[in-house]
Design a protein around this motif. Structure first.
Motif, short mmCIF file in Angstrom:
data_model
loop_
_atom_site.label_atom_id
_atom_site.label_comp_id
_atom_site.label_asym_id
_atom_site.label_seq_id
_atom_site.Cartn_x
_atom_site.Cartn_y
_atom_site.Cartn_z
N ILE A 180 11.25 19.40 4.69
CA ILE A 180 12.19 18.27 4.57
C ILE A 180 11.43 17.08 4.02
CG2 ILE A 180 13.63 16.64 5.85
CD1 ILE A 180 14.25 18.82 7.83
N ASP A 181 12.02 16.37 3.06
CA ASP A 181 11.40 15.16 2.56
C ASP A 181 11.36 14.10 3.66
OD1 ASP A 181 10.93 16.18 0.07
OD2 ASP A 181 12.74 15.34 -0.83
N LYS A 182 10.31 13.28 3.65
CA LYS A 182 10.18 12.21 4.64
C LYS A 182 11.42 11.33 4.61
CE LYS A 182 5.20 11.87 5.23
NZ LYS A 182 3.99 11.05 5.03
N SER A 183 11.86 10.95 5.80
CA SER A 183 13.11 10.22 5.94
C SER A 183 12.86 8.85 6.57
CB SER A 183 14.08 11.03 6.81
OG SER A 183 14.26 12.32 6.29
N SER A 184 13.93 8.15 6.84
CA SER A 184 13.83 6.84 7.47
C SER A 184 13.27 6.97 8.89
CB SER A 184 15.21 6.18 7.54
OG SER A 184 16.04 6.87 8.46
N TYR A 185 12.82 5.83 9.42
CA TYR A 185 12.22 5.83 10.75
C TYR A 185 13.18 6.36 11.81
CZ TYR A 185 10.09 4.08 15.05
OH TYR A 185 9.56 4.00 16.31
N ARG A 186 14.41 5.90 11.79
CA ARG A 186 15.36 6.36 12.81
C ARG A 186 15.65 7.86 12.67
NH1 ARG A 186 17.89 2.58 15.92
NH2 ARG A 186 17.51 0.42 15.33
N THR A 187 15.75 8.34 11.44
CA THR A 187 15.96 9.77 11.25
C THR A 187 14.76 10.55 11.75
OG1 THR A 187 17.37 9.40 9.33
CG2 THR A 187 16.38 11.57 9.54
N PHE A 188 13.57 10.05 11.45
CA PHE A 188 12.36 10.71 11.94
C PHE A 188 12.33 10.76 13.45
CE2 PHE A 188 8.03 10.42 13.59
CZ PHE A 188 7.51 11.61 13.13
N GLN B 135 0.84 -1.20 0.00
CA GLN B 135 0.00 0.00 0.00
C GLN B 135 0.87 1.25 0.00
OE1 GLN B 135 -3.22 -0.06 2.84
NE2 GLN B 135 -3.59 2.14 2.66
N HIS B 136 2.01 1.19 0.69
CA HIS B 136 3.03 2.23 0.62
C HIS B 136 4.27 1.66 -0.04
CE1 HIS B 136 1.61 4.88 4.26
NE2 HIS B 136 0.79 4.93 3.23
N SER B 137 4.98 2.49 -0.78
CA SER B 137 6.30 2.10 -1.30
C SER B 137 7.35 3.11 -0.87
CB SER B 137 6.27 1.99 -2.82
OG SER B 137 5.93 3.24 -3.41
N ASP B 138 6.95 4.36 -0.71
CA ASP B 138 7.89 5.43 -0.35
C ASP B 138 8.43 5.21 1.06
OD1 ASP B 138 9.28 7.74 -0.78
OD2 ASP B 138 7.63 9.10 -0.29
N GLY B 139 9.72 4.99 1.19
CA GLY B 139 10.35 4.85 2.49
C GLY B 139 10.27 3.48 3.12
#
Length: 368
Positions: free
Chosen positions: A270-278, A39-43
Motif C-alpha cells: 500500500i502506498d504511504k497514506s495520511s497520518y490518520r489513515t496510518f 526535507q520531505h514533500s511526500d505526504g
C-alpha cells in the motif's frame, strides 16, 4: 517585535511529534511559528491537515529544492539551497529569533540545521526527543552523528526517559544547559489526540493482519539485506497476512533491485497514506515489523507486538516487553514471527503527557 517560539522541521515524522507541543502552546495562548526545510514533500500536506497545523510561515529552501530529499545525492544541493535562503532572509530570521526559542525534533539533517540557525541568530535551542544514542557512531548513519551534534548545540534537552537523561549527563554540567525528562516520547500525545477520531480506512484489509514499514537508508540501500527481510516476510505472510506501506524512495529501490514481484494478496503493498489513515492501520494491526524508531515508541505505548529490524536502536522503549530488536538478523526476526503473540502487553498510552512538561519548561525558561 516580541520574542517568539519557532519550530523548525522538515519531515513528516518531525511534524507528527511536534504537533502536540504546538497544540499545547495554542491552548495556553502562546504565539509560535513553524518554518520548513522541505526535507520531505511526500505526504506533508496531508499530515499538516490531519494534525491541524498551518502551512509554514517560512520555507527555508527555494522552489527547486522544495520537492523533498529522497536520496543521499540530493543532500548537498538541498543544503546549499537552505544556505542561500537563510542568507536571503537573514534580517527577518534575526528579528524573529533574537532572544527567542527554536524548537527542533529528533535526529534528521533538519534537526542540525534548525539548531545551527537558532544558535547563529541568538535564540535558545530546545531539542525534543533529546539524548537518544545507539553508542555506535555509524549505526544508524547519519542519525547518530546528528544526535551528537545537536547534543552540543541545544540549551534545553527534552529527554523521553531516564536512559536519555543519563546519556546527556555530560552536557547537563555546562552553564546554561538544562536536561528535562518528559517521561515518554511526544508521539504518545499525538496518538492520544487522534485515537478517538479515527475512521475505518478505505483499504479492504483482512480482519487480522500485520503491519510492515521498512524505509531507513541503511536498510533499503543494502540490496541483500533489503531482499532478505522482504522474502522472510513473504514466507511468513503465507501463515498470517501482511500489509507493507511503501513511499517514494522505497518504490525506487524496489524497482532498482527487481523486487516488485515479492508482493501478492498475502503480502500486500500500500502506498504511504495520511497520518490518520496510518494510525487506523496501526491500531488495527496484530503485530508490527519496522525499522522506525517512532513506530517503536508508538507500539510500546499501544502494547502491540513489534520487531525492530535494525542492528541498533537509540531507545529502549518497549524492548524486553512487547518490542524485540532483531539486530537485523533474519533468524531473530523469524523467531519473533513464530511467537509474536507472546509479546503483546497492555497499552500505557494514557500514563504520560510529555508535551505539557515541555511547554511548562518553555514557560519557565521564558520567564527566567
Amino acid at each position: 517585535m516580541s520574542r517568539r517560539i519557532i519550530f523548525i522541521a522538515g519531515t513528516t515524522a518531525e511534524l507528527i511529534k511536534i504537533a502536540p507541543v504546538m497544540h499545547e502552546l495554542k491552548r495556553r495562548g502562546r504565539r509560535y511559528g513553524y518554518w520548513s526545510t522541505a526535507q520531505h514533500s511526500d505526504g506533508v500536506a496531508e499530515t499538516l491537515a490531519d494534525l491541524s497545523i498551518e502551512q509554514p510561515e517560512l520555507l527555508l529552501v527555494d522552489e527547486a529544492h522544495a520537492r523533498g530529499v529522497v536520496s543521499v545525492r540530493q543532500v548537498p544541493g538541498w543544503l546549499l539551497s537552505i544556505g542561500r535562503s537563510v542568507a536571503k532572509n537573514r534580517r527577518l530570521i534575526k528579528s524573529e529569533l533574537h532572544q527567542g526559542i527554536v524548537l527542533v525534533h529528533g535526529d534528521t539533517f533538519t534537526t542540525v540545521i534548525g539548531s545551527l540557525i537558532g544558535r547563529i541568530f541568538g535564540a535558545q535551542v530546545g531539542h525534543i526527543e533529546a539524548g537518544m544514542r545507539t553508542g555506535n557512531m555509524w549505526s544508524p548513519f547519519p542519525e547518530e552523528i546528528n544526535r551528537r551534534i545537536v547534543g552540543r548545540l541545544a540549551h534545553l534537552h527534552f529527554a523521553p526517559t531516564s536512559r536519555e537523561v543519563a546519556n546527556l549527563a555530560k552536557v547537563a554540567t555546562h552553564k546554561g544547559v538544562k536536561v528535562i525528562c518528559t517521561g515518554a516520547n511526544t508521539v504518545v500525545d499525538s496518538l492520544r489526540e487522534v485515537r478517538d477520531s479515527l475512521r475505518p480506512t478505505a483499504f479492504d484489509l483482512p480482519a487480522r493482519y500485520g503491519l510492515v514499514t521498512l524505509h531507513r537508508f541503511e536498510l533499503v540501500r543494502d540490496r541483500d539485506a533489503y531482499r532478505d527481510v522482504l522474502y522472510a516476510l513473504k514466507e511468513f505472510s503465507r501463515q498470517f497476512p501482511l500489509v507493507i506501506l511503501i513511499g517514494k524512495s522505497e518504490r525506487e529501490r524496489l524497482h532498482e533491485y527487481d523486487l516488485e514481484n515479492v508482493f501478492d494478496d498475502h503480502f500486500r503493498r500500500i502506498d504511504k497514506s495520511s497520518y490518520r489513515t496510518f494510525q487506523s492501520i496501526l491500531m488495527g494491526a496484530s503485530l508490527v515489523v519496522t525499522d522506525s524508531g517512532g513506530l517503536q515508541a508508538e507500539c510500546a505505548a499501544l502494547g502491540i507486538p513489534c520487531a525492530i529490524h535494525r542492528t541498533h536502536s537509540e531507545q529502549d522503549q518497549g524492548i524486553g516487553q512487547n518490542v524485540l530488536l532483531t539486530g537485523q538478523n533474519i533468524d531473530t526476526l523469524n523467531a519473533f514471527l513464530q511467537e509474536w503473540e507472546t509479546f503483546r502487553r497492555p497499552p500505557c498510552l494514557d500514563q504520560f503527557q510529555p508535551s505539557k512538561i515541555i511547554v511548562d519548561e518553555i514557560d519557565s525558561a521564558w520567564n527566567a
